[in-house]
Write a protein that holds these residues in place. Structure first.
Motif, PDB file in Angstrom:
ATOM      1  N   UNK A   1       0.824  -1.211   0.000  1.00  0.00           N
ATOM      2  CA  UNK A   1       0.000   0.000   0.000  1.00  0.00           C
ATOM      3  C   UNK A   1       0.860   1.265   0.000  1.00  0.00           C
ATOM      4  N   UNK A   2       2.060   1.151   0.546  1.00  0.00           N
ATOM      5  CA  UNK A   2       2.913   2.344   0.600  1.00  0.00           C
ATOM      6  C   UNK A   2       3.716   2.538  -0.681  1.00  0.00           C
ATOM      7  N   UNK A   3       3.500   1.675  -1.675  1.00  0.00           N
ATOM      8  CA  UNK A   3       4.265   1.843  -2.915  1.00  0.00           C
ATOM      9  C   UNK A   3       3.418   1.872  -4.182  1.00  0.00           C
ATOM     10  N   UNK A   4       2.176   1.408  -4.121  1.00  0.00           N
ATOM     11  CA  UNK A   4       1.357   1.358  -5.339  1.00  0.00           C
ATOM     12  C   UNK A   4       1.330   2.689  -6.080  1.00  0.00           C
ATOM     13  N   UNK A   5       1.470   2.622  -7.416  1.00  0.00           N
ATOM     14  CA  UNK A   5       1.314   3.831  -8.223  1.00  0.00           C
ATOM     15  C   UNK A   5       0.008   3.719  -9.016  1.00  0.00           C
ATOM     16  N   UNK A   6      -0.397   4.802  -9.623  1.00  0.00           N
ATOM     17  CA  UNK A   6      -1.655   4.811 -10.375  1.00  0.00           C
ATOM     18  C   UNK A   6      -1.605   3.775 -11.503  1.00  0.00           C
ATOM     19  N   UNK A   7      -0.493   3.781 -12.219  1.00  0.00           N
ATOM     20  CA  UNK A   7      -0.339   2.838 -13.332  1.00  0.00           C
ATOM     21  C   UNK A   7      -0.427   1.387 -12.867  1.00  0.00           C
TER      22      UNK A   7
ATOM     23  N   UNK B   1      14.416   6.293  -3.928  1.00  0.00           N
ATOM     24  CA  UNK B   1      14.101   6.548  -2.519  1.00  0.00           C
ATOM     25  C   UNK B   1      13.131   5.485  -1.985  1.00  0.00           C
ATOM     26  N   UNK B   2      13.410   4.943  -0.785  1.00  0.00           N
ATOM     27  CA  UNK B   2      12.562   3.855  -0.275  1.00  0.00           C
ATOM     28  C   UNK B   2      11.227   4.342   0.296  1.00  0.00           C
ATOM     29  N   UNK B   3      10.274   3.410   0.403  1.00  0.00           N
ATOM     30  CA  UNK B   3       9.013   3.727   1.080  1.00  0.00           C
ATOM     31  C   UNK B   3       9.215   3.513   2.573  1.00  0.00           C
ATOM     32  N   UNK B   4       8.372   4.134   3.371  1.00  0.00           N
ATOM     33  CA  UNK B   4       8.502   3.987   4.826  1.00  0.00           C
ATOM     34  C   UNK B   4       8.084   2.572   5.222  1.00  0.00           C
ATOM     35  N   UNK B   5       8.799   1.995   6.189  1.00  0.00           N
ATOM     36  CA  UNK B   5       8.410   0.683   6.700  1.00  0.00           C
ATOM     37  C   UNK B   5       7.504   0.905   7.894  1.00  0.00           C
ATOM     38  N   UNK B   6       6.278   0.403   7.804  1.00  0.00           N
ATOM     39  CA  UNK B   6       5.343   0.608   8.921  1.00  0.00           C
ATOM     40  C   UNK B   6       5.111  -0.696   9.667  1.00  0.00           C
TER      41      UNK B   6
END
Lengths: 495, 150
Positions: free
Chosen positions: A4-10, A490-495
């Protein structure tokens, strides 16, 4: 879930086509994420019913009508200073706590028309006056980077569109709308490690955006990738009959190409953007990106924008003057909070406004009215407008003429995200004076600017840089930003 | 011998680092000197001005803290007054070179009385309700201010 923290529109549209997920199931995932991350306090109102309805509509268009729109099934949040009909719009203030608009802001209407699904209204500093999202009647928004439940201190999200930035970086939605008067979109984007775009003044309609400083406000875009920012911009930009300050010219959608020719791009490094108090890590990141662009064969050169160092003080005068004027509308009679006071109209106004506004808002009204007193008008207000022209001319000189550059590269903020306790030890004006140093000049001149995350600091927090360009240069900005993004990963945040 | 080799390698690495720093040499190495100038005299706003501002702002509860913040804001603004702006026109709108549209003078909206009244706390027979007008704001006395701030 972390996807969920990385999905793009495409990616999402492909996933919908492949039926790995559907718009309704994705909306549900986002709503779950909102619940899981509720401690971050990104949302003032979660619009669960709307989100589900919008998801169902998108799903129908996707699979039954087979006529999907640009943003079908794309979840978004919108800062709670944009009017949404039948959904409370609070500006995070006691004054508008129960205000339910009867019309939609153009930005919201256009996103809905493109099929996007509203997850909620995002937290902000009261009336967008701040740089930390710490002055909201609903409490501060917390930065997901470095967040640890067991620790009683945490990083601020930046502001004033902190809720929008956290909603996007934590994966509660794909995109969010903020507003940007002096950096309110780019600043939280930078501190939360996402992309923040401030379009050219007048490119995106302000209709339905509750005004802070009319001559500088623009709706801002917060996304995780540069390409998504471009897609959102293409859906919301362009002339609006309902806002006379939108640029009349038809909007040409921006396009991003991977083979963008960098050799033709001249990039200026304005020396005045290294100010007292800037952290060494920020400078190193700035230098790192400069080197990186030079390796991409762009032409770099040192330039000067001589009035930069006074911009923040000029901005603060103009901001307080326009605030004093704008806040005059809140009197408790027609809408908003009304104090229990029946002695006289004036007493009602005064009590309402004393109780309805927080002290930051009240102090700005006071100072604004001081600068606007007839004996001070020329000394402060007109003087500031004259200096505003000098600041704007600095940009014009750099972007025009034989020796011109196409864009400017600067830091976005002076440091990584401060700890809440450290930030709160300063007064609001000092917070803003520090945080907005690099961002507000673009608002003074009305030019577009974008903040992009680059790498992590020693504290494992995002560090970002800013690109600025001349009027309506969004396409170049986004293409250069995209190139940087491709390289820095750049990385996504790890939650 | 080994030490000497290590030393030379170290020097080379350092040299390369310095060189690579110079590539990014367009990024400044020292902070810029600000054009702002602190005025030495302390800003003090007198009681009359405060009363006037309170009436104009229609915001009550002017406290010591509020006065201090106001004086700080003025001091912050004063830092830019010395800059020469002779023959510079004020910039009121960044769209000053654009033609902004004016819509034709026709009624396009209306019949929304219900909507407009919806957000008012008190209404009566389709009217907004206000207390008596033409009564100037009462002066707030020092004691009351203390009360309010408690």
């Amino acid at each position: 879930m972390n996807k969920l923290t990385t999905y793009t529109i495409k990616e999402l549209h492909k996933i919908y086509r492949d039926k790995l997920l559907t718009p309704t199931s994705f909306v549900d995932l986002c709503l779950q994420k909102v619940k899981q991350t509720s401690e971050l306090n990104a949302f003032v109102t979660v619009t669960e019913d709307e989100a589900e309805n919008h998801g169902v509509e998108s799903e129908k268009r996707f699979y039954i009508d087979k006529k999907s729109r640009m943003l079908d099934g794309i979840t978004f949040g919108i800062k709670d200073n944009f009017c949404t009909s039948n959904i409370t719009t609070t500006c995070a203030s006691e004054m508008l706590k129960n205000f339910v608009p009867t019309y939609d802001a153009t930005v919201y209407a256009r996103l809905r028309a493109a099929g996007a699904c509203l997850i909620g209204k995002c937290n902000l500093d009261e009336f967008a006056m701040g740089a930390g999202t710490v002055d909201s009647i609903f409490g501060p928004t917390r930065n997901p980077w470095g967040y640890d439940k067991s620790n009683d201190d945490w990083r601020i999200s930046g502001g004033s569109s902190g809720g929008s930035a956290v909603a996007v970086s934590s994966g509660a939605c794909v995109a969010a709308i903020g507003s940007d008067t002096g950096g309110s979109t780019r600043n939280p984007a930078a501190l939360c490690g996402i992309v923040g775009l401030k379009p050219t003044y007048g490119l995106v309609s302000r209709y339905g955006l509750i005004p802070l400083v009319n001559s500088m406000d623009v709706p801002g875009i917060l996304t995780r990738t540069v390409e998504d920012a471009a897609t959102i911009l293409n859906c919301i930009a362009g002339p609006d009959f309902l806002d006379s300050t939108t640029i009349k010219k038809e909007f040409d959608p921006v396009s991003i190409t991977d083979d963008f020719d960098m050799t033709k791009i001249k990039i200026g490094i304005p020396k005045e953007y290294y100010c007292e108090g800037m952290s060494q890590e920020v400078i190193d990141t700035w230098r790192y990106v400069a080197d990186l662009l030079e390796n991409q064969k762009a032409v770099l050169k040192s330039v000067s924008l001589p009035h930069t160092s006074v911009s923040i003080a000029v901005y603060s005068i103009l901001n307080q003057c326009e605030v004093a004027s704008n806040m005059a509308r809140y009197d408790g009679l027609e809408y908003g909070f009304r104090a229990e006071e029946n002695y006289s109209t004036e007493e009602l106004y005064a009590s309402t406004r004393s109780q309805g506004f927080n002290d930051v808002v009240r102090c700005r009204i006071f100072a604004g009215n001081y600068f606007l007193l007839s004996r001070n008008y020329d000394k402060y207000f007109v003087k500031a407008q004259k200096l505003r022209r000098l600041i704007s001319n600095d940009f014009k000189n750099i972007f025009n003429g034989d020796d011109h550059v196409n864009i400017l590269l600067t830091p976005t903020t002076l440091s990584d995200a401060p700890l809440y306790k450290d930030f709160m030890s300063k007064h609001n004006r000092d917070q803003c004076a520090f945080q907005d140093y690099c961002t507000q000049p673009a608002n003074m001149a009305g030019i577009p600017a974008i903040s992009i995350p680059i790498r992590l600091s020693k504290n494992n927090l995002p560090l970002s840089v800013q690109l600025m360009g001349p009027f309506l240069s969004e396409e170049i900005l986004l293409n250069v930003a995209k190139r940087i993004e491709n390289i820095v990963k750049f990385p996504a945040v790890a939650l | 011998m080994k030490f000497k080799f290590a030393f030379i390698t170290f020097c080379k690495v350092k040299y390369i680092q310095i060189l690579s720093r110079n590539i990014g040499g367009k990024v400044p190495t020292t902070p810029v000197n600000t054009l702002e100038k602190y005025q030495n005299k302390k800003v003090v706003v007198d009681k009359n001005t405060l009363n006037l501002l309170e009436r104009l702002s229609l915001v009550k509860c002017d406290t010591t803290k509020g006065t201090k913040v106001l004086e700080d804001s003025i001091a912050f603004a004063d830092k830019i007054l010395h800059i020469n702006t002779d023959n510079v026109e004020p910039l009121y709108s960044v769209l000053e070179e654009e033609n902004l549209h004016l819509r034709t003078d026709k009624v396009t909206q209306g019949n929304c009385q219900k909507d407009i009244l919806k957000n008012a706390s008190i209404t009566e027979d389709d009217y907004f309700v206000a207390p008596p007008g033409n009564i100037p704001l009462q002066d707030i006395k020092a004691e009351e201010i203390c009360e309010l701030t408690k």
